[in-house]
Design a protein around this motif. Structure first.
Motif, PDB file in Angstrom:
ATOM      1  N   GLN A  86      -9.904  -2.225  -5.497  1.00 15.51           N
ATOM      2  CA  GLN A  86      -9.072  -2.936  -4.516  1.00 15.51           C
ATOM      3  C   GLN A  86      -9.418  -2.560  -3.090  1.00 15.51           C
ATOM      4  O   GLN A  86      -8.595  -2.003  -2.380  1.00 15.51           O
ATOM      5  CB  GLN A  86      -7.616  -2.576  -4.752  1.00 15.51           C
ATOM      6  N   GLY A 145      -4.867   5.793   5.067  1.00 13.36           N
ATOM      7  CA  GLY A 145      -4.827   5.541   3.632  1.00 13.36           C
ATOM      8  C   GLY A 145      -3.446   5.584   3.019  1.00 13.36           C
ATOM      9  O   GLY A 145      -2.534   6.251   3.510  1.00 13.36           O
ATOM     10  N   GLY A 146      -3.321   4.853   1.912  1.00 15.64           N
ATOM     11  CA  GLY A 146      -2.049   4.771   1.198  1.00 15.64           C
ATOM     12  C   GLY A 146      -1.624   6.122   0.647  1.00 15.64           C
ATOM     13  O   GLY A 146      -0.426   6.433   0.574  1.00 15.64           O
ATOM     14  N   THR A 147      -2.595   6.941   0.270  1.00 11.77           N
ATOM     15  CA  THR A 147      -2.288   8.247  -0.297  1.00 11.77           C
ATOM     16  C   THR A 147      -1.533   9.101   0.722  1.00 11.77           C
ATOM     17  O   THR A 147      -0.485   9.672   0.412  1.00 11.77           O
ATOM     18  CB  THR A 147      -3.611   8.932  -0.713  1.00 11.77           C
ATOM     19  N   HIS A 184       0.749   4.538  -9.030  1.00 11.30           N
ATOM     20  CA  HIS A 184      -0.517   5.145  -8.605  1.00 11.30           C
ATOM     21  C   HIS A 184      -0.408   6.673  -8.648  1.00 11.30           C
ATOM     22  O   HIS A 184       0.629   7.237  -8.294  1.00 11.30           O
ATOM     23  CB  HIS A 184      -0.828   4.696  -7.175  1.00 11.30           C
ATOM     24  N   PRO A 239       2.048  -4.066  -5.902  1.00 15.84           N
ATOM     25  CA  PRO A 239       2.297  -3.879  -7.327  1.00 15.84           C
ATOM     26  C   PRO A 239       1.693  -2.565  -7.796  1.00 15.84           C
ATOM     27  O   PRO A 239       1.163  -1.808  -6.986  1.00 15.84           O
ATOM     28  CB  PRO A 239       1.506  -5.058  -7.913  1.00 15.84           C
ATOM     29  N   THR A 241      -1.204  -0.369  -9.638  1.00 10.02           N
ATOM     30  CA  THR A 241      -2.642  -0.497  -9.450  1.00 10.02           C
ATOM     31  C   THR A 241      -3.332  -1.086 -10.682  1.00 10.02           C
ATOM     32  O   THR A 241      -4.171  -1.977 -10.568  1.00 10.02           O
ATOM     33  CB  THR A 241      -3.242   0.891  -9.135  1.00 10.02           C
ATOM     34  N   ASP A 266       5.801   1.568  -2.601  1.00  8.21           N
ATOM     35  CA  ASP A 266       4.357   1.719  -2.482  1.00  8.21           C
ATOM     36  C   ASP A 266       3.757   0.317  -2.607  1.00  8.21           C
ATOM     37  O   ASP A 266       3.445  -0.147  -3.693  1.00  8.21           O
ATOM     38  CB  ASP A 266       3.823   2.656  -3.576  1.00  8.21           C
ATOM     39  N   ALA A 268       0.989  -0.551  -1.149  1.00  5.75           N
ATOM     40  CA  ALA A 268      -0.359  -0.360  -0.610  1.00  5.75           C
ATOM     41  C   ALA A 268      -1.192  -1.612  -0.851  1.00  5.75           C
ATOM     42  O   ALA A 268      -1.840  -2.127   0.055  1.00  5.75           O
ATOM     43  CB  ALA A 268      -1.020   0.857  -1.260  1.00  5.75           C
ATOM     44  N   ASP A 295      -1.459  -0.996   2.803  1.00  4.67           N
ATOM     45  CA  ASP A 295      -2.863  -0.787   3.178  1.00  4.67           C
ATOM     46  C   ASP A 295      -3.436  -2.075   3.765  1.00  4.67           C
ATOM     47  O   ASP A 295      -3.455  -3.104   3.075  1.00  4.67           O
ATOM     48  CB  ASP A 295      -3.711  -0.441   1.939  1.00  4.67           C
ATOM     49  N   HIS A 297      -6.571  -2.204   4.531  1.00  5.96           N
ATOM     50  CA  HIS A 297      -7.948  -2.270   4.005  1.00  5.96           C
ATOM     51  C   HIS A 297      -7.995  -2.794   2.570  1.00  5.96           C
ATOM     52  O   HIS A 297      -9.049  -2.852   1.961  1.00  5.96           O
ATOM     53  CB  HIS A 297      -8.637  -0.906   4.093  1.00  5.96           C
ATOM     54  N   LYS A 298      -6.854  -3.165   2.027  1.00  3.98           N
ATOM     55  CA  LYS A 298      -6.863  -3.851   0.730  1.00  3.98           C
ATOM     56  C   LYS A 298      -6.672  -5.348   0.946  1.00  3.98           C
ATOM     57  O   LYS A 298      -7.613  -6.100   0.868  1.00  3.98           O
ATOM     58  CB  LYS A 298      -5.802  -3.248  -0.176  1.00  3.98           C
TER      59      LYS A 298
HETATM   60  C1  LIG Z   1      -4.731   1.861  -3.483  1.00  3.40           C
HETATM   61  C2  LIG Z   1      -3.379   2.338  -3.763  1.00  3.40           C
HETATM   62  C3  LIG Z   1      -2.965   3.596  -3.336  1.00  3.40           C
HETATM   63  C4  LIG Z   1      -3.897   4.558  -2.635  1.00  3.40           C
HETATM   64  O1  LIG Z   1      -4.167   4.117  -1.357  1.00  3.40           O
HETATM   65  P1  LIG Z   1      -5.506   4.627  -0.575  1.00  3.40           P
HETATM   66  O2  LIG Z   1      -5.493   3.774   0.651  1.00  3.40           O
HETATM   67  O3  LIG Z   1      -6.646   4.379  -1.486  1.00  3.40           O
HETATM   68  O4  LIG Z   1      -5.296   6.067  -0.274  1.00  3.40           O
HETATM   69  C5  LIG Z   1      -1.668   3.968  -3.594  1.00  3.40           C
HETATM   70  N1  LIG Z   1      -0.826   3.161  -4.261  1.00  3.40           N
HETATM   71  C6  LIG Z   1      -1.188   1.939  -4.690  1.00  3.40           C
HETATM   72  C7  LIG Z   1      -0.204   1.087  -5.408  1.00  3.40           C
HETATM   73  C8  LIG Z   1      -2.477   1.482  -4.450  1.00  3.40           C
HETATM   74  O5  LIG Z   1      -2.847   0.268  -4.878  1.00  3.40           O
END
Ligand SMILES: *Cc1c(COP(=O)(O)O)cnc(C)c1O
Length: 474
Positions: A86, A145-147, A184, A239, A241, A266, A268, A295, A297-298
């Motif tokens: 993603q 980043g999402g993390t 995730h 949603p 991952t 979350d 992301a 995110d 970038h997704k």
């Molecule tokens: C991709 C994702 C993450 C992690 O995000 P990064 O930007 O890769 O650090 C966390 N939670 C979900 C649901 C994701 O899809």
């Protein structure tokens, strides 16, 4: 004068090399959009040790040679057969904003180290917060980043929901968050980073559609209380991952409201569904959340890493890295422009410009168009899979993530067959997809991230898999 250093910073060399790089990348984009059958690979898979050997022996020194070689040996996200992880195929304009950010290198931790990007950070957050049902009390930050965004949100939740001043004094209490078993893994990590261990994460089972069973939240909460575990909040996935299925955010939100728990979403991957009139129902309930991770970038076409973290109450976010006893945050509540106080990073990338440039050049509508294109294609792909009797769908997709599997043969051989299919595709390089394990069964997994992927490409994927399986049986 040190002539080598003069060379490093020579504007005319930069101009020349910059033109070379942009030409290489523009030619690449052009090739990705006009593929001929013979040079049709998303990646050329090389074993890690061989790739390392290649670079150990590489002695190109001209920027052109170096840039070209890196390009050839990288996976191509702009290839319409890139359907794996993603990560967006970035909009070229947003990539240019990244390049500008890289050269200007404004450090962002305090206002004067990035005036434009700091003001634009506020601008971008304000531009989008309303879509989640947030009002003028809401605010947010950009982070890498999402993390990190999820960890930041959980730290914020901890500071805002506990009586103890954990930031100053530490704690012996056992705290926990509740989250779907399909969430995730970074939520699990965040909890462990906070020192809460195994008991810090309470995993709620999912139903047959991989959605959190929200009717179980009450009994899991009661059970935790009995064990002396203090549940601080619930994380909804929007949603998840692996399957791309959205949790019932409204149900989680109401549960959190009733029990005074922090509600983090979350989102992301799928937060941008809120921008789409067609798919915003998936984010229903977002207005109940205390914090939301998205995110860019997704599903917003920016290069990685670019993440928005929204807070329903701006004032809560100032407590993330401090506690109530800390006199500092109170005084600084209005210092929105010193983002370093609210982010994990000290030096931070100029992220806001990557989103801003797209919003200004194409209008906010472009994010909706992109999301609709990818989500619509997934629905079409799911219908196509049902036309092929040899495949089964894991679940009707909510988003642009589609999981399916080859289903011909005895059940006990199917995990192996699907693993083999995925490995063959990886090494062959004509398509890039991944795999996932759902309730012990291996599925092929596609994330349709590339706006240039068509249903015809997906038909070619299924046909390719059909012929791969024929090869196995020879
Ligand atoms: C991709 C994702 C993450 C992690 O995000 P990064 O930007 O890769 O650090 C966390 N939670 C979900 C649901 C994701 O899809």
């Amino acid at each position: 004068m040190n002539t080598e250093l003069d060379k490093v910073y020579d504007p005319e060399s930069f101009r020349k090399e910059g033109h070379i790089l942009i030409d290489i990348l523009a030619d690449h984009l052009d090739r990705m959009q006009n593929l001929n059958e013979t040079e049709n690979t998303v990646l050329n898979f090389v074993k890690p040790a061989d790739e390392l050997t290649f670079w150990n022996n590489f002695n190109g020194t001209s920027p052109e040679d170096i840039f070209n070689t890196i390009l050839e040996r990288s996976i191509h996200l702009h290839h319409p057969h890139f359907m794996g992880h993603q990560v967006s195929a970035p909009a070229p304009l947003s990539a240019l904003a990244s390049l500008q950010g890289a050269l200007l290198n404004n450090g962002m931790a305090v206002y004067e180290m990035g005036a434009a990007a700091t003001a634009l950070e506020s601008y971008v957050i304000n531009l989008f917060k309303g879509y989640f049902g947030y009002d003028s009390n809401a605010d947010g930050i950009l982070t890498s980043g999402g993390t990190i965004a999820n960890l930041t949100a959980l730290l914020c939740a901890r500071s805002n929901t506990t009586q103890n001043d954990i930031w100053q004094e530490g704690t012996n209490e056992q705290y926990a968050f509740m989250v779907s078993e399909e969430a995730h893994y970074c939520i699990d990590r965040a909890v462990r980073i906070m020192g809460w261990g195994n008991n810090g994460i309470i995993k709620i089972p999912v139903d047959n559609n991989f959605r959190m069973k929200t009717d179980l939240l009450q009994s899991y909460l009661d059970d935790a209380k009995k064990k002396g575990i203090k549940v601080l909040g619930v994380v909804g996935s929007a949603p998840t991952t692996s399957t791309g299925i959205y949790d019932d955010l409204k149900a989680i939100g109401h549960f959190c409201e009733e029990h005074k728990l922090w509600f983090h979403i979350d989102a992301a991957h799928g937060g941008p569904a809120a921008f789409s009139s067609k798919y915003k129902y998936l984010m229903d309930g977002s207005e109940l959340a205390d914090s939301i991770t998205v995110d860019a970038h997704k599903m917003m076409m920016t290069p990685a890493l670019t993440t928005m973290l929204f807070f329903k109450n701006a004032s809560a976010s100032y407590r993330t890295f401090a506690q109530k006893a800390d006199y500092l945050w109170n005084a600084d509540d209005t210092e929105w422009y010193n983002y370093g106080k609210r982010t994990m990073e000290c030096t931070k990338l100029m992220m806001s410009t990557r989103i801003y440039v797209l919003a200004q050049a194409y209008g906010v509508k472009i994010f909706k168009d992109y999301l609709d294109t990818c989500y619509d294609l997934a629905k079409e792909f799911a219908r196509l899979i049902q036309d092929y009797p040899s495949f089964e769908l894991a679940v009707e997709p909510d988003s642009n993530i589609v999981c399916f599997r080859w289903k011909e043969g005895p059940e006990e051989s199917l995990n192996g067959e699907n693993e083999k299919i995925r490995q063959h595709l990886l090494e062959d390089g004509k398509f890039y997809i991944v795999k996932t394990s759902l309730k012990g069964r291996i599925f092929l997994r596609t994330s349709l991230m590339n706006a240039k992927t068509t249903i015809d490409d997906l038909k070619k994927l299924l046909d390719e898999i059909m012929s791969i399986v024929k090869l196995f049986s020879i």
